[in-house]
Design a protein around this motif. Sequence first.
Motif: not given
Lengths: 193, 196
Positions: A38, A117, A120, A128, A132, A151, B37, B39-41, B43-47
Amino acid sequence: MDQQRLQATIAAAQSGSPEAYQALLESYWPRLYGYFLRAIGHHHDAEDLLGELGLKLVRQLKSYDDRGRFDQWLFRIAANMVRDRFRRRKVRPHVASLSAGGDDDSPMSDRLVGNSVAVEHGLEAAEMSRELNEALDRLEGTTRQMILLRHFGEMSFKEIAEIYQCPVGTVLARVHRGLKSLRRVMGQKSVMT
Amino acid sequence: MKLTDQQYERIAQWLDGGDVTLSEDEQIAAEEIRGDEAVLCDAMQTAAPRSALTRAQNRMAAELARPARWVVWARRGVAAAAMAAAAIILITVFVHMPAIDKPKPAGGPSTVAKVDIPIDVILDEMENSNDPTDTVVIDLLAGELDQLQAEMLAVSVTNSSNNTIDLNLNAIEDELEDVLINDPATLLLDEDTQTS
């Protein structure tokens, strides 16, 4: 990894145990990789930074003294690495077009997080994620790093203030403005469900 | 709603789990930040690809397998010091090496350095030498010496006998002079005797 086991693993790694080093990296690598990805916006760079962080872990673990949280110590190193990478680059690569070719001749869309992503988590999540990335790219550098450390590093505002040597209130103010901006760019509909 | 630095300070403490009492405006802002924060959590998920971890662990293992940097530098230092010492020793040996005699010609007698060394000393050295050619030379020289000594002896004897005769003649002459001086008639009588 619970606190007691973490301390034992850290002690073993400081004594030179290769298995302990591997265990430490394995415990935090998803968050570290996500942070790098990110922050930098590129899979290869994120992978490269993760490898470099492993080397720094080997070289600098002896200087860790149990006074602070280990993951905070780790993400401080990660934040410095990202800052140094940007200094060398001088400019963060813009996500201008999903179809534009990258420096490795692959379409930029292939290099965005959303594309990996999609396999999966489905198209909606991929879209989304792409939005982002674009929204993060528009934020000011320090604000973006503060939000990402909050985060992925799971840091308190006080810990982030210590890293950036500024008042706690300033950190929150920047994070608050950054979150509003993200919401605005990504759209109320995508972010705030 | 615009918040002051002090309000942000209190909200930050509250969000960090501190025991802080917030005003109504501060509470609204705090809830908004917390919601964004969360909600952002999502969206921030990455593989994160497992290959990234494997490569990082391989680099880490390679770094751990390397000797410590101080060991590497210590080895380099020792090697450099050994080479420097060897160079100094070689230079010292070449600078202070004594003059080397000319090599012996095949089958010939050994040459002797031209120095003012008494012949007796040379002969003693050669007698103590194990070189067979030196023995031949010694014999030759010894023979010549014997011959020279014999000649010198002969000369000295001759000289000494001649010297004796000379001494006798001188003595006779002295006596004659004495006689002539002391008794001149003896001489006239002889002359008269001879003339008649």
